[in-house]
Write an enzyme that holds these catalytic residues in place. Structure first.
Site, PDB file in Angstrom:
ATOM      1  N   HIS A 105       0.890  -1.185   0.039  1.00 46.45           N
ATOM      2  CA  HIS A 105      -0.080  -0.098   0.042  1.00 46.45           C
ATOM      3  C   HIS A 105       0.794   1.295   0.005  1.00 46.45           C
ATOM      4  O   HIS A 105       0.332   2.393   0.320  1.00 46.45           O
ATOM      5  CB  HIS A 105      -0.926  -0.095   1.103  1.00 46.45           C
ATOM      6  CG  HIS A 105      -1.578  -1.320   1.471  1.00 46.45           C
ATOM      7  ND1 HIS A 105      -1.086  -2.161   2.170  1.00 46.45           N
ATOM      8  CD2 HIS A 105      -2.719  -1.784   0.938  1.00 46.45           C
ATOM      9  CE1 HIS A 105      -2.005  -3.283   2.078  1.00 46.45           C
ATOM     10  NE2 HIS A 105      -3.006  -3.234   1.455  1.00 46.45           N
TER      11      HIS A 105
HETATM   12 FE1  FES Z   1       0.168  -1.772   3.813  1.00 47.85          FE
HETATM   13 FE2  FES Z   1       2.985  -2.545   4.148  1.00 47.85          FE
HETATM   14  S1  FES Z   1       1.804  -0.532   3.293  1.00 47.85           S
HETATM   15  S2  FES Z   1       1.369  -3.679   4.426  1.00 47.85           S
END
Ligand code: FES
Length: 140
Positions: A105
């Protein structure tokens, strides 16, 4: 095993290895002077998580570069290689801060493993560790 010993003598400056401790990846990075300097130059007020998250220190120790490594062993960064967002394994020497990047993410960590941008709430965890001698680190 509760603890493991790792021979770090073959890890040159600028290299990393990943070992497994209690079923988790642990990154061991032999940092360059530039990486240490970059981390030292970051004001604590710029850090989304100002806490060291270092199991070897007080729970409220500040996230200085020294508190993320170890006294006298500043080139070495030892940390659980799990993104503090939802648990992916970040990629090394990637991202906007020269440290680690979590592709799940988009969390960016710096050269001290501190979260700098993205959804991860905390710096990556520094596990209990100690140098047994100059070439051996015990984790756990
Ligand atoms: Fe979501 Fe690493 S940014 S698990």
């Amino acid at each position: 095993l509760a603890s493991i010993e790792v021979d770090v003598s073959a890890i040159d400056v600028g290299q990393s290895i990943t070992v497994t401790w209690r079923g988790k990846p642990v990154f061991i990075r032999h940092r360059t002077d530039k990486e240490i300097e970059e981390a030292n130059n970051v004001p604590l007020s710029d850090l989304p998580d100002p806490i060291a998250r270092n199991a070897n220190l007080d729970a409220n120790a500040e996230a200085t570069d020294l508190n993320r490594s170890a006294e006298g062993k500043e080139p070495w960064l030892v940390m659980v290689g799990i993104c503090t967002h939802l648990g992916c394994v970040p990629l090394g020497q990637k991202g906007d801060f020269g440290g680690w990047f979590c592709p799940c993410h988009g969390s960016h960590y710096d050269t001290a493993g501190r979260i700098r941008r993205g959804p991860a709430p905390e710096n990556m965890l520094v596990p209990p560790f100690a140098f047994v001698d100059d070439e051996t680190i015990r984790i756990g």
